[in-house]
Design an enzyme around this catalytic site. Structure first.
Site, PDB file in Angstrom:
ATOM      1  N   GLU A 271       0.704  -1.133   0.117  1.00  0.00           N
ATOM      2  CA  GLU A 271       0.035   0.007   0.172  1.00  0.00           C
ATOM      3  C   GLU A 271       0.798   1.373  -0.079  1.00  0.00           C
ATOM      4  O   GLU A 271       2.087   1.310   0.654  1.00  0.00           O
ATOM      5  CB  GLU A 271      -0.987  -0.068   1.403  1.00  0.00           C
ATOM      6  CG  GLU A 271      -1.976  -1.080   1.137  1.00  0.00           C
ATOM      7  CD  GLU A 271      -2.763  -1.260   2.731  1.00  0.00           C
ATOM      8  OE1 GLU A 271      -2.431  -0.328   3.405  1.00  0.00           O
ATOM      9  OE2 GLU A 271      -3.478  -1.893   2.626  1.00  0.00           O
ATOM     10  N   LYS A 273       2.222   4.343   1.404  1.00  0.00           N
ATOM     11  CA  LYS A 273       2.431   4.890   2.789  1.00  0.00           C
ATOM     12  C   LYS A 273       2.274   6.546   2.745  1.00  0.00           C
ATOM     13  O   LYS A 273       3.183   7.074   2.364  1.00  0.00           O
ATOM     14  CB  LYS A 273       4.052   4.585   3.258  1.00  0.00           C
ATOM     15  CG  LYS A 273       4.000   5.163   4.985  1.00  0.00           C
ATOM     16  CD  LYS A 273       5.461   4.811   5.340  1.00  0.00           C
ATOM     17  CE  LYS A 273       5.545   4.951   6.737  1.00  0.00           C
ATOM     18  NZ  LYS A 273       5.058   6.314   7.232  1.00  0.00           N
ATOM     19  N   ARG A 293      -3.974   9.131  16.975  1.00  0.00           N
ATOM     20  CA  ARG A 293      -2.918   8.091  17.406  1.00  0.00           C
ATOM     21  C   ARG A 293      -2.763   8.002  19.126  1.00  0.00           C
ATOM     22  O   ARG A 293      -2.380   6.960  19.712  1.00  0.00           O
ATOM     23  CB  ARG A 293      -1.735   7.542  16.484  1.00  0.00           C
ATOM     24  CG  ARG A 293      -0.788   8.930  16.388  1.00  0.00           C
ATOM     25  CD  ARG A 293       0.402   8.326  15.844  1.00  0.00           C
ATOM     26  NE  ARG A 293       1.233   7.543  16.584  1.00  0.00           N
ATOM     27  CZ  ARG A 293       2.036   6.505  16.072  1.00  0.00           C
ATOM     28  NH1 ARG A 293       2.168   6.429  14.801  1.00  0.00           N
ATOM     29  NH2 ARG A 293       2.633   5.858  17.111  1.00  0.00           N
ATOM     30  N   GLU A 323      -5.234   7.080   7.398  1.00  0.00           N
ATOM     31  CA  GLU A 323      -4.208   8.313   7.409  1.00  0.00           C
ATOM     32  C   GLU A 323      -4.990   9.430   6.501  1.00  0.00           C
ATOM     33  O   GLU A 323      -5.416   9.214   5.598  1.00  0.00           O
ATOM     34  CB  GLU A 323      -2.937   7.748   6.653  1.00  0.00           C
ATOM     35  CG  GLU A 323      -1.886   8.837   6.587  1.00  0.00           C
ATOM     36  CD  GLU A 323      -0.924   8.543   7.976  1.00  0.00           C
ATOM     37  OE1 GLU A 323      -1.207   7.758   9.028  1.00  0.00           O
ATOM     38  OE2 GLU A 323       0.167   9.348   8.046  1.00  0.00           O
TER      39      GLU A 323
HETATM   40  P1  AMP Z   1       6.044   5.471  10.819  1.00  0.00           P
HETATM   41  O1  AMP Z   1       5.301   6.560  11.218  1.00  0.00           O
HETATM   42  O2  AMP Z   1       7.206   5.858   9.787  1.00  0.00           O
HETATM   43  O3  AMP Z   1       6.434   4.554  11.790  1.00  0.00           O
HETATM   44  O4  AMP Z   1       5.137   4.602   9.612  1.00  0.00           O
HETATM   45  C1  AMP Z   1       3.939   4.147  10.157  1.00  0.00           C
HETATM   46  C2  AMP Z   1       2.808   5.018   9.898  1.00  0.00           C
HETATM   47  O5  AMP Z   1       2.415   5.471   8.646  1.00  0.00           O
HETATM   48  C3  AMP Z   1       1.292   4.584  10.386  1.00  0.00           C
HETATM   49  O6  AMP Z   1       1.431   4.963  11.783  1.00  0.00           O
HETATM   50  C4  AMP Z   1       0.547   5.426   9.652  1.00  0.00           C
HETATM   51  O7  AMP Z   1       0.324   6.621  10.408  1.00  0.00           O
HETATM   52  C5  AMP Z   1       1.117   5.839   8.407  1.00  0.00           C
HETATM   53  N1  AMP Z   1       0.540   4.992   7.333  1.00  0.00           N
HETATM   54  C6  AMP Z   1       0.561   5.666   5.990  1.00  0.00           C
HETATM   55  N2  AMP Z   1      -0.131   5.180   5.161  1.00  0.00           N
HETATM   56  C7  AMP Z   1      -0.356   4.028   5.875  1.00  0.00           C
HETATM   57  C8  AMP Z   1      -1.081   2.519   5.236  1.00  0.00           C
HETATM   58  N3  AMP Z   1      -1.300   2.263   4.106  1.00  0.00           N
HETATM   59  N4  AMP Z   1      -1.060   1.559   6.256  1.00  0.00           N
HETATM   60  C9  AMP Z   1      -0.475   1.648   7.422  1.00  0.00           C
HETATM   61  N5  AMP Z   1       0.016   2.760   7.853  1.00  0.00           N
HETATM   62  C10 AMP Z   1       0.082   3.986   7.150  1.00  0.00           C
END
Ligand code: AMP
Length: 586
Positions: A271, A273, A293, A323
């Protein structure tokens, strides 16, 4: 229960750095605590009177504490200020001053835990005219009958700065030790401060049950009561309830698409991000609630999100994980998180903000559907549910862009397309994976091109000199140690930098955020309540004796303020260690 007993526990916990000893102390205490007091003790041990997701704060400024000390001890404000300057800590100041008073008077009334708890809760409810005076009265009422060490902990709790060194791990294990000892026989050895459970597997199963219930309920007060009154069965029955936010699932970082497949298996879902901020949307009885969150409610701040959910999600009850990404109104280009972050805390001009900085909701998970928890259903089924109920409308609400593939090249092409579209990278997800609240278990991983940044909390700062004397200019950064609940320093930013600390974050901005949370001042050095989380880039992590974490960052740069993260969600020591060792092996 007398507050004195709890103070005794605080003192003995502070006196040891051994995690198992802390656990033992708390567990033994809980065994002897009356059922009515258990929730209060669980909260007060964390230095709070409301569970973490409750937004109420006590709102007590240091000057109110000085007034309360003045009122209760009859010592004039100047003398209190002098003592505070000398010790740098209002809790200790209260203790020292109460000690002096002790020689003059004997304490007749006992301070009870329930009284402390009630008065503190009342602090959060006060508003309107006369608030300061009424708050001062509530605090001084407690101080009047408090012994010196009781005064110290009352003040620290009132200032929401308890710092006795208890983390989630200790509380979780203490619940197991206190309420399930008969079933598992932990065999704690007070000499060596170690345990030998009769059956390690069974012990771990109980710990996991408490952890799982905590990840859903987020409230140790409730969990302790459940463990005591309904045992393991009660804990296992804790389900995802619409209207009550639960911890979100987290994702580990992997190096590249190959590693993503290794981690989540084939075929995998990939997916986009999205670089926005995460929301949890609840709908029940026609009412829609939006949480961050951090589990703070932001429904009012995002009226358009509520509209999209109302119109484009066809089900009467659910919890969605999504998101929100900002986009430019004219060019329709996606914007980085920073551009919409100001909306999270905004209390006024909401419609204007929504028109200027609109967001698109990208739904990537579902946790409850029509009153039934679906966190144990495989991801492929949860995704099918999302597709069934979300009617996509670009720039309003869409299911996260996804492909399912076993093909490396196809996945790589998808990754490139995500980056081209201005997204941060991709997520890869195991199609059979369940949803594990609060954990980084590896059912999903993220792949992004930049070196992992750290989310760190600011724990101290320094006033600038000369032209910059009104600003805080140097900031100490810390990561989180979940075992002790404390923050371990890992570096400093700002010293010697001219105008900006870095990109979009200025001294002024940080000073404004930090000024109200200053808890200690000595010369130019200030200690602040660990509340402000910033995202930090760096060149490398090194081992270092200089900082309490044992690590130091080379060339740290603050890239943004993370309004959406709470301090206990910032990067933990394990992640720092992990990054340190992977950078070595490269
Ligand atoms: P990080 O903040 O780098 O740890 O990455 C995880 C975060 O990416 C999650 O907490 C979401 O806020 C965000 N995110 C964005 N797109 C997605 C997606 N398709 N699936 C899950 N998380 C996502």
């Amino acid at each position: 229960m007398e507050y004195k007993k709890l103070v005794g526990l605080y003192n003995s916990i502070e006196a040891t750095s051994k995690r198992l000893e802390k656990t033992y102390l708390v567990a033994e205490f809980l065994k002897k605590t009356d059922i009515d007091d258990i929730p209060k003790i669980m909260l007060l041990l964390q230095g709070r009177v409301f569970p973490p997701f409750d937004e109420r704060t006590l709102g007590v400024a240091t000057r109110m504490v000085i007034k309360a000390l003045n009122k209760s001890l009859g010592i004039d404000a100047d003398a209190i200020e002098r003592e505070w300057k000398r010790t740098g800590d209002l809790g200790i100041t209260a203790e020292n001053l109460a000690e002096k008073k002790k020689q003059m008077a004997l304490f007749t009334t006992k301070v009870m835990v329930s009284k402390v708890f009630t008065n503190l809760r009342k602090l959060a409810e006060m508003e309107g005219s006369g608030t300061v005076d009424r708050k001062v009265s509530l605090i001084s009422e407690l101080l009047t009958s408090a012994s010196p060490d009781e005064a110290r902990y009352i003040i620290r709790t009132v200032l929401e700065d308890l710092r006795v060194g208890i983390g989630e791990g200790v509380l979780r294990d203490a619940i197991v030790w206190a309420f399930f000892e008969d079933s598992i026989h932990i065999n704690y050895d007070t000499e060596s401060k170690s345990i030998k459970p009769e059956n390690r597997e069974l012990y771990n199963a109980y710990v996991e049950a408490v952890q799982e219930a905590f990840d859903i309920l987020n409230d140790f007060a409730e969990i302790a009561m459940l463990a005591k009154t309904s045992g393991l069965k009660g804990l296992k029955a804790v389900g995802v309830v619409v209207g009550k936010p639960l911890k979100v699932m987290l994702y580990k970082k992997v190096k590249d698409i190959e590693e993503a497949f290794e981690s989540v298996g084939k075929p995998a879902a990939f997916e986009y991000k999205y670089d926005g901020f995460r929301i949890q949307v609840h709908k029940k009885d026609g009412k829609i609630t939006v949480f961050t969150r951090r589990l703070e409610e932001v429904t009012a701040q995002f009226p358009e999100v509520v509209e999209y959910i109302k119109k484009n999600v066809k089900a009467s009850s659910f919890i969605l994980d999504a998101e929100c990404v900002g986009y430019d109104v004219k060019s329709k280009k996606y914007l980085p998180f920073q551009s919409i972050s100001q909306r999270i805390k905004r209390k006024h001009d909401i419609q204007e903000m929504s028109d200027k900085f609109p967001v698109e909701v990208n739904v990537f998970d579902i946790l409850n559907y029509e009153g039934k928890s679906v966190i144990k259903s495989p991801f492929r089924e949860r995704r099918a549910l999302i597709e069934k109920i979300v009617s996509p409308l670009p720039y309003s609400i869409i299911p996260a862009k996804q492909i399912v593939t076993s093909d490396l090249d196809e996945a790589k092409r998808f990754y490139d397309a995500a980056l081209k579209a201005g997204e941060e990278g991709v997520m890869a997800k195991n199609l059979d994976g369940i949803y594990k609240p609060g954990s980084r278990v590896g059912y999903g991983v993220k792949v992004k091109p930049v070196m992992e940044s750290l989310d760190l909390v600011i724990v101290a700062a320094e006033w600038g000199e000369g032209k910059r004397s009104g600003w805080l200019t140097s900031f100490s950064l810390a990561c989180y140690d979940p075992d002790t609940g404390s923050f371990m320093e890992i570096g400093k930013v700002g010293t010697g930098v001219k105008e900006k600390v870095e990109l979009g974050v200025s001294f002024e901005q940080l000073t404004e955020l930090l000024k109200p949370v200053i808890i200690k001042e000595k010369g130019r050095d200030v200690t602040v309540k660990p509340m402000v989380v910033v995202e930090v880039n760096f060149e490398e992590i090194q081992k270092s004796p200089t900082y309490s974490s044992g690590y130091a960052l080379r060339f740290p740069r603050v890239i943004r303020i993370r309004e959406d993260r709470s301090p206990d969600e910032c990067s933990d020591l394990a992640l720092v260690q992990d990054l340190y060792s992977t950078q070595r092996s490269r």
